[in-house]
Design a protein around this motif. Structure first.
Motif, mmCIF file in Angstrom:
data_model
loop_
_atom_site.group_PDB
_atom_site.id
_atom_site.type_symbol
_atom_site.label_atom_id
_atom_site.label_comp_id
_atom_site.label_asym_id
_atom_site.label_seq_id
_atom_site.Cartn_x
_atom_site.Cartn_y
_atom_site.Cartn_z
ATOM 1 N N PRO A 19 1.070 -1.276 -0.095
ATOM 2 C CA PRO A 19 -0.054 -0.127 0.009
ATOM 3 C C PRO A 19 0.810 1.271 0.098
ATOM 4 C CG PRO A 19 -0.106 -0.998 1.986
ATOM 5 C CD PRO A 19 0.681 -2.040 1.220
ATOM 6 N N SER A 20 0.376 2.413 -0.738
ATOM 7 C CA SER A 20 1.122 3.568 -0.725
ATOM 8 C C SER A 20 1.078 4.083 0.694
ATOM 9 C CB SER A 20 0.260 4.554 -1.721
ATOM 10 O OG SER A 20 1.077 5.729 -1.847
ATOM 11 N N VAL A 21 2.290 4.784 0.845
ATOM 12 C CA VAL A 21 2.666 5.538 2.125
ATOM 13 C C VAL A 21 2.109 7.011 1.989
ATOM 14 C CG1 VAL A 21 4.478 6.527 3.237
ATOM 15 C CG2 VAL A 21 4.754 4.312 2.253
ATOM 16 N N ARG A 22 1.729 7.243 0.759
ATOM 17 C CA ARG A 22 1.366 8.851 0.386
ATOM 18 C C ARG A 22 -0.379 8.759 0.553
ATOM 19 N NH1 ARG A 22 2.075 10.310 -4.850
ATOM 20 N NH2 ARG A 22 2.750 8.168 -5.625
ATOM 21 N N THR A 23 -0.756 8.483 2.125
ATOM 22 C CA THR A 23 -1.920 8.635 2.265
ATOM 23 C C THR A 23 -2.492 10.162 2.586
ATOM 24 O OG1 THR A 23 -1.492 8.419 4.509
ATOM 25 C CG2 THR A 23 -1.926 6.495 3.349
ATOM 26 N N THR A 24 -3.851 10.353 2.578
ATOM 27 C CA THR A 24 -4.099 11.890 2.853
ATOM 28 C C THR A 24 -3.664 12.335 4.035
ATOM 29 O OG1 THR A 24 -6.329 10.671 3.421
ATOM 30 C CG2 THR A 24 -6.115 11.919 1.239
ATOM 31 N N GLU A 25 -3.568 11.285 5.205
ATOM 32 C CA GLU A 25 -3.219 11.808 6.380
ATOM 33 C C GLU A 25 -1.662 12.314 6.288
ATOM 34 O OE1 GLU A 25 -3.484 12.983 10.329
ATOM 35 O OE2 GLU A 25 -5.120 12.284 9.033
ATOM 36 N N PHE A 35 4.444 24.082 5.494
ATOM 37 C CA PHE A 35 4.072 25.368 5.187
ATOM 38 C C PHE A 35 3.940 26.232 6.404
ATOM 39 C CE2 PHE A 35 2.153 23.249 1.261
ATOM 40 C CZ PHE A 35 2.317 24.432 0.552
ATOM 41 N N ARG A 36 5.001 25.991 7.324
ATOM 42 C CA ARG A 36 4.878 26.882 8.674
ATOM 43 C C ARG A 36 5.724 28.021 8.458
ATOM 44 N NH1 ARG A 36 6.592 23.083 13.533
ATOM 45 N NH2 ARG A 36 7.771 24.920 13.977
ATOM 46 N N PRO A 37 5.525 29.158 9.224
ATOM 47 C CA PRO A 37 6.499 30.079 8.930
ATOM 48 C C PRO A 37 8.035 29.852 9.037
ATOM 49 C CG PRO A 37 4.861 30.623 10.503
ATOM 50 C CD PRO A 37 4.810 29.143 10.250
ATOM 51 N N ASP A 38 8.433 28.895 10.007
ATOM 52 C CA ASP A 38 9.674 28.636 10.043
ATOM 53 C C ASP A 38 9.863 26.932 9.432
ATOM 54 O OD1 ASP A 38 8.306 27.306 12.016
ATOM 55 O OD2 ASP A 38 10.230 27.195 13.459
ATOM 56 N N SER A 39 9.230 26.779 8.019
ATOM 57 C CA SER A 39 9.182 25.556 7.422
ATOM 58 C C SER A 39 10.600 24.538 7.851
ATOM 59 C CB SER A 39 9.250 25.625 6.173
ATOM 60 O OG SER A 39 10.036 26.126 5.449
ATOM 61 N N PHE A 40 10.131 23.324 7.958
ATOM 62 C CA PHE A 40 11.142 22.240 8.097
ATOM 63 C C PHE A 40 11.699 21.901 6.841
ATOM 64 C CE2 PHE A 40 9.534 22.332 11.986
ATOM 65 C CZ PHE A 40 9.595 21.064 12.757
ATOM 66 N N THR A 41 12.997 21.357 6.859
ATOM 67 C CA THR A 41 13.866 20.780 5.580
ATOM 68 C C THR A 41 13.055 19.580 5.529
ATOM 69 O OG1 THR A 41 15.593 19.768 6.952
ATOM 70 C CG2 THR A 41 15.981 21.873 6.196
ATOM 71 N N ILE A 42 13.379 19.128 4.008
ATOM 72 C CA ILE A 42 13.032 17.582 3.634
ATOM 73 C C ILE A 42 13.443 16.548 4.722
ATOM 74 C CG2 ILE A 42 12.990 15.932 2.161
ATOM 75 C CD1 ILE A 42 12.961 18.224 -0.070
ATOM 76 N N ARG A 43 14.728 16.786 5.045
ATOM 77 C CA ARG A 43 15.176 15.997 6.013
ATOM 78 C C ARG A 43 14.567 15.782 7.325
ATOM 79 N NH1 ARG A 43 18.848 12.970 3.197
ATOM 80 N NH2 ARG A 43 20.174 13.629 2.006
ATOM 81 N N GLN A 44 14.401 17.302 7.867
ATOM 82 C CA GLN A 44 13.494 17.333 9.179
ATOM 83 C C GLN A 44 12.242 16.691 9.074
ATOM 84 O OE1 GLN A 44 14.145 21.618 9.551
ATOM 85 N NE2 GLN A 44 15.638 21.482 11.106
ATOM 86 N N ILE A 45 11.580 16.908 7.911
ATOM 87 C CA ILE A 45 10.088 16.254 7.728
ATOM 88 C C ILE A 45 10.419 14.837 7.756
ATOM 89 C CG2 ILE A 45 8.165 15.859 6.176
ATOM 90 C CD1 ILE A 45 8.816 18.835 5.345
ATOM 91 N N MET A 46 11.293 14.346 6.955
ATOM 92 C CA MET A 46 11.290 12.658 6.966
ATOM 93 C C MET A 46 11.737 12.288 8.392
ATOM 94 S SD MET A 46 14.794 11.953 4.651
ATOM 95 C CE MET A 46 15.787 10.704 5.526
ATOM 96 N N GLN A 47 12.560 12.749 9.045
ATOM 97 C CA GLN A 47 12.710 12.262 10.383
ATOM 98 C C GLN A 47 11.649 12.458 11.289
ATOM 99 O OE1 GLN A 47 16.180 14.497 11.468
ATOM 100 N NE2 GLN A 47 17.658 13.150 10.271
ATOM 101 N N GLN A 48 10.928 13.552 11.290
ATOM 102 C CA GLN A 48 9.787 13.664 12.078
ATOM 103 C C GLN A 48 8.586 12.795 11.901
ATOM 104 O OE1 GLN A 48 10.007 16.605 14.071
ATOM 105 N NE2 GLN A 48 8.031 16.384 15.143
ATOM 106 N N LEU A 49 8.412 12.424 10.510
ATOM 107 C CA LEU A 49 7.341 11.754 10.197
ATOM 108 C C LEU A 49 7.788 10.040 9.955
ATOM 109 C CD1 LEU A 49 5.367 14.045 7.862
ATOM 110 C CD2 LEU A 49 4.916 13.614 10.184
ATOM 111 N N GLY A 54 12.604 10.328 -0.723
ATOM 112 C CA GLY A 54 11.859 10.238 -1.971
ATOM 113 C C GLY A 54 10.377 10.441 -1.670
ATOM 114 N N THR A 55 9.815 9.735 -0.751
ATOM 115 C CA THR A 55 8.410 10.030 -0.377
ATOM 116 C C THR A 55 8.100 11.615 -0.035
ATOM 117 O OG1 THR A 55 8.269 7.682 0.551
ATOM 118 C CG2 THR A 55 6.510 9.255 1.241
#
Length: 191
Positions: A19-25, A35-49, A54-55
């Protein structure tokens, strides 16, 4: 084998069948962090979630329609560094003010043509042409007269161009020098 009671090992599904990881959630969560004012980098987003690089990139490109470019890493100054710069910049500006055409000719051009160019180019030193930018010390009449009176080759201001094709020193040689010399620390600092 089946008649004797042996069972076949379960068939492994390929990654395309998962199943795809790209769910609506997941897309909402990536959007919140991006889209935060102090937006995260891609690496920070991937670590956070807990997602792959690539995803996160796919979600940004496809689902968020590339509307948000995740910020790149930048150099942040500490409070101590800011205080040091506030103290040191005025003295640096005083040194820069001293660089007029006379200073430039005496401390830069003369040593360059007497020592450096013959050292680097040897027999071909006479064929070297100097390419300036439009700094005040470079375009001053004193500088031009010095170059003309000593028969040094240089590209006059009328022939300068801002095109990367016509100004190879700015766009090509500097990149090569940076790549070659980037990790070499100077042993002597010339001021």
């Amino acid at each position: 084998m089946e008649q004797e009671g042996a069972t076949k090992p379960a068939k492994k599904l390929g990654t395309k069948m998962l199943p795809s990881v790209r769910t609506t959630e997941t897309m909402k969560n990536v959007g919140k962090l991006a889209f935060r004012p102090d937006s995260f980098t891609i690496r920070q987003i991937m670590q956070q979630l807990g997602l792959s690089y690539g995803t996160v990139r796919q979600i940004n490109a496809r689902s968020l329609a590339g509307k948000k470019r995740c910020k790149t890493k930048t150099h942040h100054l500490s409070d101590k560094q800011v205080a040091q710069r506030v103290l040191k910049v005025p003295s640096l500006l005083e040194h820069i003010k001293r660089v007029n055409s006379d200073f430039y000719v005496k401390h830069v051009l003369k040593p360059l043509f007497k020592k450096n160019i013959p050292e680097f180019y040897g027999k071909q030193a006479k064929s070297v042409a100097l390419h300036h930018d439009s700094a005040a010390a470079h375009t001053a009449l004193t500088t031009v007269w010095f170059l003309q009176n000593n028969n040094y080759r240089f590209i006059p201001a009328a022939d300068w161009s801002n095109s990367p094709d016509l100004s190879p020193m700015d766009y090509s040689i500097n990149r090569i020098l940076r790549d070659v010399c980037g990790n070499i620390r100077p042993k002597i600092l010339l001021v």
